[in-house]
Design a protein around this motif. Structure first.
Motif, mmCIF file in Angstrom:
data_model
loop_
_atom_site.group_PDB
_atom_site.id
_atom_site.type_symbol
_atom_site.label_atom_id
_atom_site.label_comp_id
_atom_site.label_asym_id
_atom_site.label_seq_id
_atom_site.Cartn_x
_atom_site.Cartn_y
_atom_site.Cartn_z
ATOM 1 N N ASP A 85 0.453 -1.013 -0.021
ATOM 2 C CA ASP A 85 0.345 -0.587 -0.121
ATOM 3 C C ASP A 85 0.817 1.149 -0.332
ATOM 4 O OD1 ASP A 85 0.979 0.291 2.737
ATOM 5 O OD2 ASP A 85 -0.743 -0.515 3.176
ATOM 6 N N ASP B 114 -12.341 9.549 6.292
ATOM 7 C CA ASP B 114 -11.919 8.024 6.945
ATOM 8 C C ASP B 114 -10.564 7.046 5.600
ATOM 9 O OD1 ASP B 114 -12.722 5.335 7.070
ATOM 10 O OD2 ASP B 114 -15.014 5.792 6.872
ATOM 11 N N GLN C 262 -8.776 4.641 6.082
ATOM 12 C CA GLN C 262 -9.708 2.990 6.130
ATOM 13 C C GLN C 262 -10.603 3.111 4.852
ATOM 14 O OE1 GLN C 262 -10.693 1.356 9.622
ATOM 15 N NE2 GLN C 262 -10.406 -0.835 8.397
ATOM 16 N N LYS C 263 -11.325 3.424 4.863
ATOM 17 C CA LYS C 263 -12.313 3.299 3.287
ATOM 18 C C LYS C 263 -11.303 3.671 2.272
ATOM 19 C CE LYS C 263 -16.467 5.328 1.391
ATOM 20 N NZ LYS C 263 -17.768 5.952 1.825
ATOM 21 N N GLN D 291 -8.327 4.051 1.599
ATOM 22 C CA GLN D 291 -7.194 2.207 1.436
ATOM 23 C C GLN D 291 -7.742 1.249 1.312
ATOM 24 O OE1 GLN D 291 -3.800 2.778 1.546
ATOM 25 N NE2 GLN D 291 -3.563 4.372 2.365
ATOM 26 N N GLN D 292 -9.407 0.590 1.198
ATOM 27 C CA GLN D 292 -10.082 0.251 0.830
ATOM 28 C C GLN D 292 -10.010 0.178 -0.427
ATOM 29 O OE1 GLN D 292 -12.730 -0.233 3.511
ATOM 30 N NE2 GLN D 292 -11.249 -1.891 4.697
ATOM 31 N N GLY D 293 -10.653 1.791 -0.461
ATOM 32 C CA GLY D 293 -11.734 1.198 -2.141
ATOM 33 C C GLY D 293 -9.844 1.379 -2.989
ATOM 34 N N MET E 121 -7.575 -0.595 -2.690
ATOM 35 C CA MET E 121 -6.432 -1.627 -2.933
ATOM 36 C C MET E 121 -7.485 -2.837 -3.910
ATOM 37 S SD MET E 121 -3.918 -1.433 -1.253
ATOM 38 C CE MET E 121 -3.431 -3.793 -1.558
ATOM 39 N N GLU E 122 -8.637 -2.416 -3.860
ATOM 40 C CA GLU E 122 -10.091 -2.710 -4.696
ATOM 41 C C GLU E 122 -10.110 -1.957 -5.675
ATOM 42 O OE1 GLU E 122 -13.373 -2.003 -3.378
ATOM 43 O OE2 GLU E 122 -13.409 -3.063 -1.555
ATOM 44 N N LYS F 145 -6.331 -4.067 -7.892
ATOM 45 C CA LYS F 145 -6.785 -5.512 -7.606
ATOM 46 C C LYS F 145 -8.000 -5.487 -9.313
ATOM 47 C CE LYS F 145 -8.883 -10.198 -5.552
ATOM 48 N NZ LYS F 145 -9.508 -10.130 -4.665
#
Length: 609
Positions: free
Chosen positions: A2, A423, A425-426, A428-430, A432-433, A436
């Motif tokens: 990341d 946010d 965390q939100k 970072q998740q977005g 990473m998606e 991918k």
């Protein structure tokens, strides 16, 4: 990987470079040299008698080898040394090799500057010399053997030259006749043959030795973390390096009468002192066992190395001889390699290759051979950069393709940032998606950076340490690639005959030369092709980084800055062309105009239909 991990790697790399630059610009203060003791305090030091020790070598006292009587230099009888590369003389008082000049090297770039003086006789500041002799064992006393103040006679030869040896002789008046034959080759290797004839009527035991003595810490010692100066020795394949400043910390050896470290060498080794570009080394014959001694006499501030060979018993009416070598000269890679090929084991390691020897050795070998073809070290460094970039291109290609795809995702990443708000965390998740989904690996851009760090440091080591870069010209004002850029705004970048500010001074940090300026521009251009960090603070840091480094690296060796400019230029060109091949048209002077490749555009058109 990341963004946080990526930024951590980048921060580590940048911290490493900042520390390196800091130590270059602000090295630790040099220690004050200890005052040399007076002639009254110094003993003339003849070898002392003693029983043979465990290995059969007679012990030597602290005073035995040095012989520091401060005789008037001008009144000392001498034999001249004259070879194509060396000049100097041998003192008949003690038979010391104590005056040596290197004809091929000058103190500065000025044609009228003095040639480099390597060895200096006793009675001059920072005396530095080599002395040979025999330590007495059973059947002999100090008076029976030649010492530091023995007056030798010339038996043959007038001038020590290539293919023209000289022989000295001394009779002790008790039946022992000592001879010393000195020879020298076309470079820097002396061959010393010592012999003894015994007509005393009884057997006598003697141990041949060689000594290099240095009075005080060298005044021009750099005391810099990247450079080793001090003791260097090879003992049966094991290299040991001890800086001058650490030799006074040796433990007191009662057998040696001073602070000393003794190594018993079984068959191959050498010992001596190395400076930045020059070295003196005692070299027993390959296959010979000897006692290797590193010593510091704190009473008189004298550093000393010794090679003591096993004791020999000479029967009445017989003779014995021993041959050793002395290297005294410049640490030229090709010359030292030649001596290693002739049998001096590990001699090439006397050059300070450092921890990254597995990189510095091949890098220098390649640079040396390129320079043999081109004949100009500046252009050779640029050619070396092309070769290194070609070797790293397969990894770089994947990195640049990944960066191109990251550029494509910039608009989507901005939307993610807006929708996620604070946010993290939100966000970072977005991200990473998104990575991918688009099959993007953000870590691919880190590998070339990590590979560049050891290569950069190794090349810096090569440029700083090797004598081949000393006073190596490029063109115009760049006549010493081992020194900082001599151009500055103060001399209109070399057009006016005004010296640049002293490296490390405030003026040098402000009035940078043309090479640091080109470095800053090349870093800025390269940065324009990389994806911008999402964090505004990081964006600001990265935006200022080229210009900060431009000022900080102004004190680096010119050769290293040339490498970095060439590296940045090649990297920019490669990355630009690869981005074009991926369907982007980079605009480095404005915004990056994201476009799509023909293949992707055709695929989207097909989907619409």
């Amino acid at each position: 990987m990341d963004d946080q991990n990526k930024n951590l790697i980048l921060a580590t790399a940048l911290s490493f470079l900042v520390i390196l630059v800091w130590f270059l610009l602000f090295p630790p203060p040099e220690p004050e040299p200890m005052p040399e003791t007076s002639a009254v305090e110094q003993s003339d030091g003849a070898p002392t008698a003693g029983a043979p020790i465990a290995d059969g070598s007679a012990p030597l006292s602290a005073d035995a080898q040095v012989g520091t009587g401060a005789e008037p230099v001008a009144d000392t009888p001498r034999i001249a040394i004259d070879t194509p590369r060396l000049s100097g003389s041998v003192s008949l008082l003690g038979g010391r090799i104590d005056e040596l000049f290197l004809k091929d090297y000058r103190v500065s770039l000025d044609d009228n500057s003095d040639i480099v003086e390597l060895l200096k006789p006793v009675g001059t500041p920072n005396a530095y010399y080599a002395l040979y002799g025999w330590a007495p064992g059973a059947g002999a006393t100090v008076e029976d053997v030649p010492g530091a103040r023995t007056e030798w006679q010339i038996e043959s030869g007038e001038t020590l030259a290539v293919d023209s040896p000289v022989t000295l002789v001394w009779e002790n008046g008790s039946g022992l006749t000592f001879r010393r034959t000195l020879a020298v080759d076309e470079d820097y290797m002396f061959t010393i043959t010592q012999s003894v004839e015994n007509a005393s009527g009884a057997p006598v035991s003697l141990a041949p030795y060689g000594v290099i003595a240095r009075h005080g810490t060298p005044p021009d010692a750099k005391n810099f973390f990247i450079l080793h100066e001090g003791l260097v020795r090879m003992s049966d394949g094991t290299l040991e390096e001890t800086k001058y400043k650490n030799l006074p910390d040796l433990e007191v050896d009662p057998n040696e009468g001073a602070r000393a470290e003794v190594v018993q060498v079984a068959q191959d080794g050498w010992i001596g002192f190395t400076d930045h570009f020059w070295m003196t080394t005692l070299i027993p014959q390959p296959g010979s066992a000897f006692k290797s001694v590193a010593k510091y006499d704190e009473r008189r501030d004298i550093f000393q190395t010794e090679a003591v060979l096993p004791t020999r018993t000479i029967a009445d009416g017989s003779e014995t001889s021993v041959t050793t070598q002395l290297f005294a000269g410049a640490k030229e890679w090709e010359t030292i390699r030649g001596y290693q090929q002739a049998g001096v084991e590990g001699f090439i390691d006397s050059i300070d290759w450092g921890w990254f020897f597995f990189l510095t050795k091949p890098i220098f070998w390649l640079l040396h051979n390129i320079n043999q073809l081109i004949g100009n070290m500046g252009w050779s460094i640029i050619a070396l950069t092309f070769i290194i970039k070609a070797l790293l291109f397969p990894l770089a290609y994947k990195s640049y393709v990944s960066m191109a795809k990251m550029k494509e995702l910039q608009p989507q990443m901005e939307k993610l940032k807006e929708s996620a708000g604070d946010d993290r965390q939100k966000m970072q998740q977005g991200m990473m998606e998104l990575y991918k989904k688009e099959k993007v690996n953000p870590a691919a851009g880190c590998l070339p950076i990590l590979l560049q760090i050891p290569i950069f440091f190794s090349l810096y080591k090569v440029i700083f340490v090797t004598i081949e870069l000393r006073h190596a010209p490029w063109f115009g004002p760049f006549q010493d690639l081992s020194a900082p850029d001599p151009t500055t705004l103060m001399n209109l970048f070399g057009l006016l005959p005004i010296a640049a500010p002293e490296p490390g001074s405030i003026l040098a940090l402000i009035f940078i030369g043309i090479l640091p300026l080109l470095l800053g521009i090349s870093m800025w251009l390269q940065q324009k092709l990389n994806p911008a960090p999402a964090d505004p603070t990081q964006q600001m840091i990265f935006a200022w980084m080229p210009w900060i480094f431009m000022f900080m690296l102004g004190g680096f060796a010119s050769g290293l800055v040339v490498y970095w400019i060439a590296n940045n230029t090649i990297t920019f060109t490669q990355q630009y062309l690869i981005m074009r091949s991926q369907g982007y048209t980079p605009d480095v002077f404005g915004n990056i105009r994201a476009g799509f490749s023909r293949k992707k555009a055709a695929a989207e058109a097909k989907e619409k239909k």
